[in-house]
Write an enzyme that holds these catalytic residues in place. Structure first.
Site, mmCIF file in Angstrom:
data_model
loop_
_atom_site.group_PDB
_atom_site.id
_atom_site.type_symbol
_atom_site.label_atom_id
_atom_site.label_comp_id
_atom_site.label_asym_id
_atom_site.label_seq_id
_atom_site.Cartn_x
_atom_site.Cartn_y
_atom_site.Cartn_z
ATOM 1 C CD GLU A 41 -2.597 1.843 1.092
ATOM 2 O OE1 GLU A 41 -3.168 1.347 -0.660
ATOM 3 O OE2 GLU A 41 -2.236 3.297 0.186
ATOM 4 C CB ALA A 54 -25.282 3.181 -0.586
ATOM 5 N NE ARG A 125 -16.528 5.421 0.670
ATOM 6 C CZ ARG A 125 -16.007 4.890 -1.109
ATOM 7 N NH1 ARG A 125 -14.972 4.767 -1.018
ATOM 8 N NH2 ARG A 125 -17.109 5.076 -1.224
ATOM 9 N NE ARG A 205 -18.211 10.715 -1.229
ATOM 10 C CZ ARG A 205 -16.999 9.830 -1.002
ATOM 11 N NH1 ARG A 205 -15.988 10.121 -1.044
ATOM 12 N NH2 ARG A 205 -17.684 9.115 -0.755
ATOM 13 C CG ASP A 318 -11.631 2.834 -8.749
ATOM 14 O OD1 ASP A 318 -13.402 1.534 -9.068
ATOM 15 O OD2 ASP A 318 -12.449 3.668 -7.535
ATOM 16 C CB ALA A 331 -16.894 -0.594 -3.120
HETATM 17 C C1 LIG Z 1 -18.684 10.327 -3.754
HETATM 18 C C2 LIG Z 1 -17.939 8.790 -5.168
HETATM 19 C C3 LIG Z 1 -19.378 7.818 -3.965
HETATM 20 C C4 LIG Z 1 -18.985 6.549 -3.960
HETATM 21 N N1 LIG Z 1 -20.506 5.923 -2.764
HETATM 22 C C5 LIG Z 1 -20.419 4.471 -3.601
HETATM 23 C C6 LIG Z 1 -21.251 3.821 -2.918
HETATM 24 O O1 LIG Z 1 -21.529 4.522 -1.930
HETATM 25 N N2 LIG Z 1 -21.699 2.713 -3.534
HETATM 26 C C7 LIG Z 1 -20.430 1.679 -3.966
HETATM 27 O O2 LIG Z 1 -20.191 0.748 -4.343
HETATM 28 N N3 LIG Z 1 -19.340 2.459 -4.278
HETATM 29 C C8 LIG Z 1 -19.246 3.720 -4.202
HETATM 30 N N4 LIG Z 1 -17.752 4.477 -4.694
HETATM 31 C C9 LIG Z 1 -17.393 3.600 -5.786
HETATM 32 C C10 LIG Z 1 -15.793 3.263 -5.119
HETATM 33 O O3 LIG Z 1 -15.592 4.062 -3.690
HETATM 34 C C11 LIG Z 1 -14.655 3.420 -5.511
HETATM 35 O O4 LIG Z 1 -15.276 1.634 -5.980
HETATM 36 C C12 LIG Z 1 -13.818 2.127 -4.674
HETATM 37 O O5 LIG Z 1 -13.683 2.805 -3.468
HETATM 38 C C13 LIG Z 1 -12.740 1.319 -5.601
HETATM 39 O O6 LIG Z 1 -11.764 1.137 -4.907
HETATM 40 P P1 LIG Z 1 -10.658 -0.019 -5.249
HETATM 41 O O7 LIG Z 1 -9.933 -0.362 -3.795
HETATM 42 O O8 LIG Z 1 -10.342 -0.232 -6.029
HETATM 43 O O9 LIG Z 1 -9.271 1.720 -5.161
HETATM 44 P P2 LIG Z 1 -9.847 2.740 -3.971
HETATM 45 O O10 LIG Z 1 -9.985 2.972 -2.751
HETATM 46 O O11 LIG Z 1 -8.733 4.239 -4.414
HETATM 47 O O12 LIG Z 1 -8.217 1.962 -3.341
HETATM 48 C C14 LIG Z 1 -6.394 2.170 -3.797
HETATM 49 C C15 LIG Z 1 -5.800 1.703 -3.098
HETATM 50 O O13 LIG Z 1 -4.106 1.892 -3.871
HETATM 51 C C16 LIG Z 1 -3.130 2.732 -2.984
HETATM 52 N N5 LIG Z 1 -1.945 3.201 -3.918
HETATM 53 C C17 LIG Z 1 -2.986 3.753 -5.322
HETATM 54 N N6 LIG Z 1 -1.397 4.298 -5.962
HETATM 55 C C18 LIG Z 1 -0.641 2.648 -5.158
HETATM 56 C C19 LIG Z 1 0.456 2.282 -5.909
HETATM 57 N N7 LIG Z 1 0.761 3.212 -7.109
HETATM 58 N N8 LIG Z 1 1.211 1.425 -5.393
HETATM 59 C C20 LIG Z 1 0.943 1.191 -4.515
HETATM 60 N N9 LIG Z 1 -0.744 1.731 -3.795
HETATM 61 C C21 LIG Z 1 -0.976 2.729 -5.045
HETATM 62 C C22 LIG Z 1 -4.549 4.093 -2.909
HETATM 63 O O14 LIG Z 1 -3.604 4.619 -1.403
HETATM 64 C C23 LIG Z 1 -5.487 2.881 -1.994
HETATM 65 O O15 LIG Z 1 -5.535 2.423 -0.917
HETATM 66 C C24 LIG Z 1 -17.889 6.014 -5.097
HETATM 67 C C25 LIG Z 1 -17.032 6.488 -5.050
HETATM 68 C C26 LIG Z 1 -17.326 8.497 -4.854
HETATM 69 C C27 LIG Z 1 -15.951 8.718 -5.663
#
Ligand SMILES: Cc1cc2nc3c(=O)[nH]c(=O)nc-3n(C[C@H](O)[C@H](O)[C@H](O)COP(=O)(O)OP(=O)(O)OC[C@H]3O[C@@H](n4cnc5c(N)ncnc54)[C@H](O)[C@@H]3O)c2cc1C
Length: 432
Positions: A41, A54, A125, A205, A318, A331
């Site tokens: 991380e 949600a 979260r 937010r 993502d 998420a």
């Molecule tokens: C306003 C808003 C509201 C939302 N509401 C919802 C909801 O209600 N329900 C839902 O299902 N989804 C929701 N989402 C979408 C959801 O937040 C994301 O789809 C989800 O958090 C993605 O998770 P992830 O782990 O793929 O990415 P992230 O949460 O972006 O995690 C990426 C991680 O990788 C780390 N990182 C980044 N670059 C590197 C690197 N090069 N090397 C090592 N580590 C790295 C970061 O520090 C982070 O910890 C919402 C999004 C937004 C913007």
């Protein structure tokens, strides 16, 4: 095998790059299936985003499939709509301003998950991340490790981090979110789809103490999941923390369609939000008045990727398919990815099968998740009365949005896994 024989570990190791909901869910899924991994991380601790999230019915099923203990932990902290007749409600739609959709304050639409199915399930979260972290052995986690490059070697991958250190593994999964470095490795830096795209929307937010929200909005509007609709924006509120807090996300369209600031999250003053909603009705103005220092998030998504993997490097969450939040499913999709990925890796014998597993993952996950990205964008445009052929025509609007969530919620993930496993077995996903 007798019951006392410990399950055999797989003879390969996965490097998970990024520890958000996606990376941690994958770590939980791999750990459950005795697949060795390390999680790297970039931050110095797991993120503590001060906002709610949600989950729909598909996300809850995915949690259980990743590891039943994850769902159990989640259920301890989940918050539902407070009113018993709203238990299957995803969102109640109210007019946030006078428009063709309704008179300000008018209830004109409802999206439900269906008879007997839990509606919107919400959680802070930070608490959800804590649940995930509690299921991952901490010795497998390295902080302060920003992955910069991943290179293939004769027996796996070599990862280089920003601090100059390196690590090797049999394969890498980029879970590094919407600013992914690993996506650039997989797609190539010259591919425009390797870069996130500003969707023209941003969101305020914040978290509001429930007693203050109830004082201004009343029980029904504060304690249940509500969306306030209008032109070029919408405001969503729902309860979290067992009803102690009201989560708020207020979306607006940026008129020039550009986001020039290198930062995508900015802290604003209440006045900025109040100005943005100056022509909205009383309820939305009341919500804005409750925000002290709202964060503003620029909303980016990813254009469709031609593939989610290249050799021994794959994308998940993502990093593969960042979408706008309008269907509340990003998420949840990351958790679905974790289930399919961990289960496929559990099916293979040794590292020679990894690329085939990534190929099968790509085959079943790319169509579904890319559909989410385009549907979610479209949903945002219709919602904000920006779709020309629909505009503020209430009947057309309702017809268009009525069934948009169902394909997300009703997915049978086990069938997708079966299809992916058949690809492994049938050789379609094997590396020639
Ligand atoms: C306003 C808003 C509201 C939302 N509401 C919802 C909801 O209600 N329900 C839902 O299902 N989804 C929701 N989402 C979408 C959801 O937040 C994301 O789809 C989800 O958090 C993605 O998770 P992830 O782990 O793929 O990415 P992230 O949460 O972006 O995690 C990426 C991680 O990788 C780390 N990182 C980044 N670059 C590197 C690197 N090069 N090397 C090592 N580590 C790295 C970061 O520090 C982070 O910890 C919402 C999004 C937004 C913007």
């Amino acid at each position: 095998m007798t019951s006392s024989t410990p399950p055999k570990e797989k003879p390969f190791e996965i490097a998970i790059l990024g520890g958000g909901i996606g990376g941690l869910s994958l770590a939980v899924g791999l750990h459950k299936r005795h697949i060795p991994f390390h999680l790297y991380e970039s931050a110095h601790a797991f993120a503590q985003v001060g906002a709610g999230v949600a989950f729909g019915p598909n996300s809850l099923r995915a949690m259980e499939l990743v590891d039943p203990v994850l769902l159990k932990g989640y259920m301890k902290h989940v918050t539902y709509n407070a009113f018993p007749n709203k238990k299957s409600t995803w969102l109640d739609y109210y007019a946030g301003m006078d428009s063709g959709l309704g008179k300000e304050g008018e209830h004109f639409f409802e999206v439900t998950t269906g008879e007997g199915v839990l509606g919107m399930c919400c959680i802070h979260r930070a608490i959800f991340l804590h649940q995930l972290i509690s299921l991952v052995p901490q010795e497998m986690v390295r902080f302060g490790k920003r992955a910069v490059t991943v290179e293939e070697t004769s027996n796996g991958v070599q990862i280089k981090f920003e601090d100059g250190s390196e690590a090797s593994a049999s394969a890498a999964v980029g879970c590094d979110g919407v600013k992914s470095n690993i996506r650039k490795m997989v797609l190539g830096k010259e591919d425009p789809a390797a870069y996130p795209f500003f969707t023209g929307k941003y969101a305020y937010r914040g978290l509001i103490p429930m007693n203050k929200a109830v004082d201004l909005l009343g029980d029904e509007l504060a304690r249940n999941s509500i969306i306030w609709t209008g032109r070029q924006g919408h405001v969503i509120t729902y309860p979290i923390e067992k009803g102690e807090i009201m989560n708020m996300a207020a979306y607006k369209t940026k008129r020039d369609g550009k986001w020039d600031n290198e930062h995508w999250v900015l802290t604003q003053d209440r006045k900025d939000m109040e100005d943005d909603y100056a022509d909205w009705g009383d309820s939305v103005k009341k919500i804005a008045s409750l925000m002290e220092k709202p964060d503003v998030w620029a909303i980016f998504d990813y254009p469709p990727a031609k593939s989610y993997y290249k050799g021994r490097t794959c994308l998940s969450g993502d990093a593969a398919h960042a979408s706008t939040p309008h269907l509340g499913a990003g998420a949840g999709m990351a958790i679905e990815d974790a289930y399919i990925m961990a289960s496929l890796l559990a099916e293979i014998e040794d590292e020679k099968g990894i690329e085939g597993a990534f190929r099968a993952f790509d085959a079943v996950r790319r169509p579904r998740t890319q559909k989410l990205v385009s549907m979610s964008r479209e949903y945002g445009r219709v919602l904000d009365c920006e779709r020309k052929r629909i505009g503020e025509d209430r009947e057309k609007w309702r017809k268009d949005l009525a069934d948009r969530h169902k394909w997300i919620w009703e997915k049978k993930l086990e069938e997708d896994l079966e299809e992916a496993v058949a690809m492994l077995e049938g050789g379609k996903a094997r590396v020639s």
